[in-house]
Design a protein around this motif. Sequence first.
Motif, PDB file in Angstrom:
ATOM      1  N   GLU A 115      31.286  27.025 -14.339  1.00 58.34           N
ATOM      2  CA  GLU A 115      31.456  25.760 -13.626  1.00 58.34           C
ATOM      3  C   GLU A 115      30.126  25.056 -13.427  1.00 58.34           C
ATOM      4  OE1 GLU A 115      33.989  25.747 -10.208  1.00 58.34           O
ATOM      5  OE2 GLU A 115      35.581  26.824 -11.253  1.00 58.34           O
ATOM      6  N   THR A 144      32.703  28.741  -6.176  1.00 59.37           N
ATOM      7  CA  THR A 144      33.386  27.881  -7.140  1.00 59.37           C
ATOM      8  C   THR A 144      34.024  26.667  -6.461  1.00 59.37           C
ATOM      9  OG1 THR A 144      35.355  29.289  -7.026  1.00 59.37           O
ATOM     10  CG2 THR A 144      33.800  29.719  -8.825  1.00 59.37           C
ATOM     11  N   ASP A 145      34.462  26.816  -5.227  1.00 64.53           N
ATOM     12  CA  ASP A 145      35.025  25.665  -4.515  1.00 64.53           C
ATOM     13  C   ASP A 145      33.959  24.587  -4.328  1.00 64.53           C
ATOM     14  OD1 ASP A 145      37.528  26.846  -4.329  1.00 64.53           O
ATOM     15  OD2 ASP A 145      37.145  27.701  -2.344  1.00 64.53           O
ATOM     16  N   GLU A 148      33.258  22.869  -7.601  1.00 62.92           N
ATOM     17  CA  GLU A 148      34.331  21.926  -7.923  1.00 62.92           C
ATOM     18  C   GLU A 148      34.201  20.645  -7.104  1.00 62.92           C
ATOM     19  OE1 GLU A 148      37.979  24.140  -7.573  1.00 62.92           O
ATOM     20  OE2 GLU A 148      37.413  25.467  -9.229  1.00 62.92           O
TER      21      GLU A 148
END
Length: 166
Positions: A115, A144-145, A148
């Motif tokens: 990511e 990862t949140d 994002e």
Amino acid sequence: MVLGPDSIKKVTTLAEAISNIELAVLSCGAHGDGPDGKVILEVVTEALDTIDIDKAGQYTDLLGSMLGESGLLLLEELLLNAQYEYVSEFSQKLRAEGEAKGQALGEARGEARGEARMLLLVLAGRGIVVDPKSEARIRACPDTDQLERWGARALDITHIEELFAE
């Protein structure tokens, strides 16, 4: 009544540890950091392989909270350097849990790295100049949140500083 090393017997034989596992665990807690720690830890870990897996897990957790730094290091050394292939249900369960946790951690790290790379590609594609400090921050982010959220924000910003604005 006060319990301490002077009032708890040193359990140094496998037969005694198997016949009284509770005393063996207490013996580890009281003497596992001392000069006889290695022998005591060896017999208690072998004895734990002979009992119910759930109970062995509870005793292992208890050992972790009772041992000091040197005892924990000894225990780790015994488990890591063991030539013996542990085959008990208890050992296999611990190994499987450790492998599953390691695999999940590796997958999460890989996902975060992917990511981060994609975010950097989006920023480059949009012509956003990414300074080394910002690149390092993006690459080091394990969440990862968060990556994002930054990715969604990257579609609307004109300067890298806007990416990190909260």
